[in-house]
Design an enzyme around this catalytic site. Structure first.
Site, PDB file in Angstrom:
ATOM      1  N   CYS A   1      37.660 -38.622  -0.972  1.00  0.00           N
ATOM      2  CA  CYS A   1      39.041 -39.007  -1.195  1.00  0.00           C
ATOM      3  C   CYS A   1      39.079 -40.500  -0.911  1.00  0.00           C
ATOM      4  O   CYS A   1      38.127 -41.057  -0.372  1.00  0.00           O
ATOM      5  CB  CYS A   1      39.972 -38.298  -0.219  1.00  0.00           C
ATOM      6  SG  CYS A   1      39.807 -36.506  -0.280  1.00  0.00           S
TER       7      CYS A   1
ATOM      8  N   ARG B   1      37.469 -42.130  -6.447  1.00  0.00           N
ATOM      9  CA  ARG B   1      36.969 -41.227  -5.408  1.00  0.00           C
ATOM     10  C   ARG B   1      37.632 -39.851  -5.462  1.00  0.00           C
ATOM     11  O   ARG B   1      37.183 -38.919  -4.804  1.00  0.00           O
ATOM     12  CB  ARG B   1      37.227 -41.836  -4.019  1.00  0.00           C
ATOM     13  CG  ARG B   1      36.583 -43.179  -3.823  1.00  0.00           C
ATOM     14  CD  ARG B   1      36.855 -43.683  -2.431  1.00  0.00           C
ATOM     15  NE  ARG B   1      36.256 -42.821  -1.441  1.00  0.00           N
ATOM     16  CZ  ARG B   1      35.009 -42.905  -1.022  1.00  0.00           C
ATOM     17  NH1 ARG B   1      34.223 -43.825  -1.512  1.00  0.00           N
ATOM     18  NH2 ARG B   1      34.546 -42.081  -0.116  1.00  0.00           N
TER      19      ARG B   1
ATOM     20  N   TRP C   1      40.672 -35.593  -3.577  1.00  0.00           N
ATOM     21  CA  TRP C   1      39.867 -34.659  -4.363  1.00  0.00           C
ATOM     22  C   TRP C   1      39.802 -33.412  -3.494  1.00  0.00           C
ATOM     23  O   TRP C   1      39.163 -33.417  -2.447  1.00  0.00           O
ATOM     24  CB  TRP C   1      38.485 -35.239  -4.617  1.00  0.00           C
ATOM     25  CG  TRP C   1      37.640 -34.421  -5.532  1.00  0.00           C
ATOM     26  CD1 TRP C   1      37.621 -34.486  -6.901  1.00  0.00           C
ATOM     27  CD2 TRP C   1      36.678 -33.416  -5.172  1.00  0.00           C
ATOM     28  NE1 TRP C   1      36.714 -33.580  -7.399  1.00  0.00           N
ATOM     29  CE2 TRP C   1      36.120 -32.920  -6.366  1.00  0.00           C
ATOM     30  CE3 TRP C   1      36.240 -32.890  -3.956  1.00  0.00           C
ATOM     31  CZ2 TRP C   1      35.144 -31.930  -6.386  1.00  0.00           C
ATOM     32  CZ3 TRP C   1      35.273 -31.897  -3.973  1.00  0.00           C
ATOM     33  CH2 TRP C   1      34.728 -31.424  -5.184  1.00  0.00           C
TER      34      TRP C   1
ATOM     35  N   ASN D   1      39.444 -38.183   4.868  1.00  0.00           N
ATOM     36  CA  ASN D   1      38.453 -37.943   3.821  1.00  0.00           C
ATOM     37  C   ASN D   1      37.316 -37.164   4.475  1.00  0.00           C
ATOM     38  O   ASN D   1      36.749 -37.640   5.454  1.00  0.00           O
ATOM     39  CB  ASN D   1      37.968 -39.305   3.285  1.00  0.00           C
ATOM     40  CG  ASN D   1      36.789 -39.180   2.338  1.00  0.00           C
ATOM     41  OD1 ASN D   1      36.538 -38.122   1.784  1.00  0.00           O
ATOM     42  ND2 ASN D   1      36.074 -40.273   2.161  1.00  0.00           N
ATOM     43  N   GLY D   2      36.992 -35.980   3.950  1.00  0.00           N
ATOM     44  CA  GLY D   2      35.899 -35.189   4.541  1.00  0.00           C
ATOM     45  C   GLY D   2      36.324 -33.749   4.740  1.00  0.00           C
ATOM     46  O   GLY D   2      37.341 -33.305   4.199  1.00  0.00           O
TER      47      GLY D   2
ATOM     48  N   GLU E   1      20.409 -36.728 -19.680  1.00  0.00           N
ATOM     49  CA  GLU E   1      21.466 -37.669 -19.311  1.00  0.00           C
ATOM     50  C   GLU E   1      22.501 -37.772 -20.437  1.00  0.00           C
ATOM     51  O   GLU E   1      23.708 -37.822 -20.180  1.00  0.00           O
ATOM     52  CB  GLU E   1      20.847 -39.037 -18.978  1.00  0.00           C
ATOM     53  CG  GLU E   1      21.813 -40.159 -18.678  1.00  0.00           C
ATOM     54  CD  GLU E   1      22.737 -39.916 -17.496  1.00  0.00           C
ATOM     55  OE1 GLU E   1      22.562 -38.932 -16.762  1.00  0.00           O
ATOM     56  OE2 GLU E   1      23.686 -40.711 -17.324  1.00  0.00           O
TER      57      GLU E   1
ATOM     58  N   LYS F   1      26.451 -36.938 -19.972  1.00  0.00           N
ATOM     59  CA  LYS F   1      27.520 -37.906 -20.277  1.00  0.00           C
ATOM     60  C   LYS F   1      28.583 -37.268 -21.158  1.00  0.00           C
ATOM     61  O   LYS F   1      29.776 -37.437 -20.935  1.00  0.00           O
ATOM     62  CB  LYS F   1      26.980 -39.155 -20.997  1.00  0.00           C
ATOM     63  CG  LYS F   1      26.230 -40.167 -20.178  1.00  0.00           C
ATOM     64  CD  LYS F   1      27.060 -40.974 -19.221  1.00  0.00           C
ATOM     65  CE  LYS F   1      27.217 -40.282 -17.912  1.00  0.00           C
ATOM     66  NZ  LYS F   1      26.198 -40.392 -16.907  1.00  0.00           N
TER      67      LYS F   1
ATOM     68  N   GLU G   1      30.639 -34.502 -19.164  1.00  0.00           N
ATOM     69  CA  GLU G   1      31.556 -34.887 -18.095  1.00  0.00           C
ATOM     70  C   GLU G   1      32.776 -35.641 -18.579  1.00  0.00           C
ATOM     71  O   GLU G   1      33.819 -35.579 -17.935  1.00  0.00           O
ATOM     72  CB  GLU G   1      30.845 -35.598 -16.935  1.00  0.00           C
ATOM     73  CG  GLU G   1      30.219 -36.900 -17.223  1.00  0.00           C
ATOM     74  CD  GLU G   1      29.494 -37.478 -15.994  1.00  0.00           C
ATOM     75  OE1 GLU G   1      29.753 -37.063 -14.856  1.00  0.00           O
ATOM     76  OE2 GLU G   1      28.657 -38.361 -16.199  1.00  0.00           O
TER      77      GLU G   1
ATOM     78  N   HIS H   1      11.336 -22.109 -27.856  1.00  0.00           N
ATOM     79  CA  HIS H   1      11.271 -21.019 -26.875  1.00  0.00           C
ATOM     80  C   HIS H   1      12.655 -20.432 -26.571  1.00  0.00           C
ATOM     81  O   HIS H   1      12.829 -19.762 -25.566  1.00  0.00           O
ATOM     82  CB  HIS H   1      10.606 -21.509 -25.593  1.00  0.00           C
ATOM     83  CG  HIS H   1       9.187 -21.956 -25.807  1.00  0.00           C
ATOM     84  ND1 HIS H   1       8.172 -21.080 -26.089  1.00  0.00           N
ATOM     85  CD2 HIS H   1       8.647 -23.192 -25.833  1.00  0.00           C
ATOM     86  CE1 HIS H   1       7.046 -21.753 -26.249  1.00  0.00           C
ATOM     87  NE2 HIS H   1       7.312 -23.051 -26.107  1.00  0.00           N
TER      88      HIS H   1
ATOM     89  N   LYS I   1      33.784 -40.017  -8.020  1.00  0.00           N
ATOM     90  CA  LYS I   1      32.655 -40.936  -8.125  1.00  0.00           C
ATOM     91  C   LYS I   1      31.588 -40.678  -7.065  1.00  0.00           C
ATOM     92  O   LYS I   1      30.413 -40.622  -7.362  1.00  0.00           O
ATOM     93  CB  LYS I   1      33.164 -42.375  -8.045  1.00  0.00           C
ATOM     94  CG  LYS I   1      32.102 -43.423  -8.278  1.00  0.00           C
ATOM     95  CD  LYS I   1      31.654 -43.449  -9.720  1.00  0.00           C
ATOM     96  CE  LYS I   1      30.533 -44.413  -9.966  1.00  0.00           C
ATOM     97  NZ  LYS I   1      29.853 -44.128 -11.241  1.00  0.00           N
TER      98      LYS I   1
END
Ligand code: M6R
Length: 618
Positions: free
Chosen positions: A2, A27, A76, A102-103, A491, A495, A498, A514, A613
């Site tokens: 956060c 964040r 968040w 935050n946490g 990657e 991208k 997300e 396969h 982030k």
């Protein structure tokens, strides 16, 4: 994960705190809130949604914005769904104390039950409201000041936190503390004002002097006084180090681009040049890296190198495995930090661990580092954020020097991580004789061309945009690559997922037969990296297999390619380089492609849903 932004001083606190929250929204951005104190009353405004929603509400009533003390939070969610009530700040039961956090407080349930027996009631589902009531209870029962109450309360807490606490009864001070989540204190001239934030971005225009709290430290910030820092465990005093901030305001603004992600994609030539600076001495055909030179025997005598990371950094780690094994012939294993830390891995003092992280705050990576250290391994960090927890926790390391990356989707962090890993691989290969002098020199010369080649490559933006327009409504996509470009395929898929919320999978091209080949029909776009070296012919065969099943092929090829051009539906050309260096180029069109698709779908490119982030929770 956060964001905390707070101010105490002589200026109007509201614009400082609100603008600070906007800079910290990377964040977390599912809800936000602010407490303003006007000298008499505290005003609390909280809402589900973004900081702009909070601003809309506060703009309805001027008194919600008045005062020289303010504390804000962008969240968040961890405990409790994102809604107005669970948003921070949280008051204590008496309404005298207020906190942003935050946490995660892991033992909040036990503490809550105990507090309920003592008559406390709770409005929210959060662990944070439990913590502020614990502080209030300690303050009452011990008859102590806020600072002492915070210290005592925190000794009973298990978990992670960065907190800022204000007591209406002591309006010239705020108390902050840290364990596992970052917190920076901006110190104004003559201690007449102070800023508190999750990183220094909220106060860059006001002061360049900052104190970064270490884990298990707390600070009592009093107007007109020096900041007092203490160890939470034993209450001993610590001499705070005031650092001069090196980042500028310009670096954290969009600079004319529509989104941070686009700005950061375009910054890659400069970012890689900055990664090279002082290390890649092309004229002398040399690589200078003090952190590798000082620990060369550890690397060269290692049984193996274990790379640990998460997300995009993990993809960079995979490229690192291919690079180090190819150039230096040292065995490498790449592990998801989140798996490594919990699977009881075999690690010894003969292992070297490379931990990769843009933010330097990723909780899983940090925990994996601690585990590796406890087993005697030498741990080397590759981080972007200077002074971050991972940078401090590792024995040695190299910064990527990409500059602040604000878009949640990592772009320049990825290519600069690969750049550092390439320098390490070359350096080790040269040192142990796995690379011949000629080969080493050739790599250095080709490497030094990369920033200019990316600059040129970025000119294909309009072409990539036209391809994005064709495939923006796809519901599934495949990304294929081989060798060094297999991690690039992963990657590319990440991208797209997300920021566009389109399902995408990355595969080694040869694995397609396969299983994934069953997915291919005329509706499936397949992005294939088919540069002209390495496994080119094999990838061409894979493309033929897709074509015969009517899949749509978008191929990333080397300039001048004709063979794939004849088969593919679209081609995107990248400049020629050594195969081992191609990930630095093939990544770029895939970043642009995801960006344009997300913009066309009207998605929030810089702040995709459910993400943040830096992931400072497990
Ligand atoms: O800060 P870190 O590099 O440790 O972050 C790791 C991942 O959380 C991060 O790469 C994430 O996957 C990004 N959203 C990717 O764009």
């Amino acid at each position: 994960m956060c964001g905390i932004s707070a101010y105490i001083g002589h200026r109007e606190a509201y614009p400082i705190v609100i603008n600070g929250l906007k800079r910290l929204e990377y964040r977390g951005y599912d809800s936000s809130g602010i407490m303003m104190y006007d000298g008499e009353k505290m005003y609390l405004t909280k809402t589900k949604g973004k900081v702009s929603d909070l601003e809309f509400i506060t703009n309805q009533e001027e008194e919600r914005k008045a005062g020289n003390i303010g504390m804000g939070h962008t969240r968040w969610a961890t405990h409790g769904v994102p809604n107005d009530v669970n948003s921070h700040p949280h008051y204590s039961q008496s309404g005298e104390l207020v906190i942003v956090h935050n946490g995660i407080i892991e033992n909040y349930d036990t503490i809550k039950k105990e507090l309920i027996t003592r008559g406390y009631t709770f409005k929210s589902d959060t662990d944070t409201e439990v913590l502020i009531n614990l502080i209030e209870e300690v303050k009452k029962t011990e008859g102590c000041k806020l600072g002492k109450a915070v210290q005592l309360a925190l000794t009973n807490v298990v978990g992670a936190y960065a907190i800022t606490v204000f007591d209406k009864a002591k309006p010239n001070e705020i108390v902050v503390a840290r364990l596992g989540s970052p917190i920076a204190i901006g110190v104004g001239e003559d201690n007449k004002e102070f800023f508190v934030a999750s990183d220094a971005s909220p106060f860059l225009e006001y002061t360049k002097n900052a104190i970064y709290l270490e884990d298990e430290e707390m600070a009592i910030i009093k107007l007109g006084k020096e900041v007092r820092v203490r160890k939470i465990k034993d209450d001993s005093l610590v001499d705070p180090i005031i650092q001069e901030l090196q980042i500028s305001l310009e670096q954290i603004e969009k600079g004319g681009y529509d989104h941070f992600m686009l700005k950061e994609i375009h910054e890659q030539p400069k970012a890689i040049t900055d990664t090279f600076r002082g290390r890649m001495l092309a004229e002398e055909n040399m690589i200078k890296m003090g952190s590798i030179e000082d620990n060369l025997d550890k690397f060269l005598n290692a049984d193996r190198i274990i790379i640990i990371a998460c997300g995009t950094s993990w993809h960079a780690g995979l490229v690192g495995e291919y690079l180090i094994e190819d150039m230096a012939r040292i065995p490498v294993e790449v592990e998801y930090a989140s798996e490594f830390r919990y699977r009881n891995p075999i690690v010894t003092s003969k292992d070297v661990v490379i931990a990769i992280s843009q933010s330097g705050e990723t909780a899983d990576t940090l925990a994996a580092i601690k585990l590796a250290k406890s087993k005697g391994a030498f741990v080397y960090g590759v981080c972007n954020v200077v002074g971050s927890s991972i940078a401090r926790e590792t024995h040695s390391g190299a910064y990527t020097h990409a500059g602040p990356e604000i878009g949640v989707a990592s772009t320049k962090a990825f290519t600069t991580q690969i750049t550092v890993l390439t320098l390490i691989a070359l350096k080790l290969g040269k040192a142990n004789g796995s690379l011949s002098d000629d080969s080493f020199k050739n790599y250095i010369q080709k490497m030094s061309l990369i920033p200019k080649q990316i600059e040129k490559l970025l000119e294909i933006d309009e072409h990539v945009k036209s391809i994005a327009a064709v495939y923006k409504d796809a519901t599934n996509c495949l990304y294929l690559g081989r060798g060094f470009n297999f991690p690039v395929a992963l990657e590319g898929a990440l991208k797209l997922k997300e920021i566009s919320y389109i399902h995408a999978e990355g595969y080694p091209a040869a694995e397609m037969k396969h299983g994934p080949i069953a997915l291919i029909d005329e509706n499936m776009p397949i992005f294939v990296i088919a540069t002209n070296k390495g496994h080119y012919e094999k990838v061409v065969s894979n493309i033929q297999e897709i074509k015969s099943r009517a899949g749509k092929i978008i191929a990333i090829v080397t300039e001048g390619d004709t063979q794939v051009r004849d088969i593919a539906d679209h081609v995107i050309e990248v400049p020629d380089t050594e195969e081992a260096l191609t990930p630095l180029l093939t990544t770029i069109p895939l970043q642009l492609l995801s960006y344009h698709i997300a913009v066309m779908l009207n998605k929030n490119v810089d702040q995709p849903r459910n993400l943040a982030k830096s992931v400072t929770v497990e």
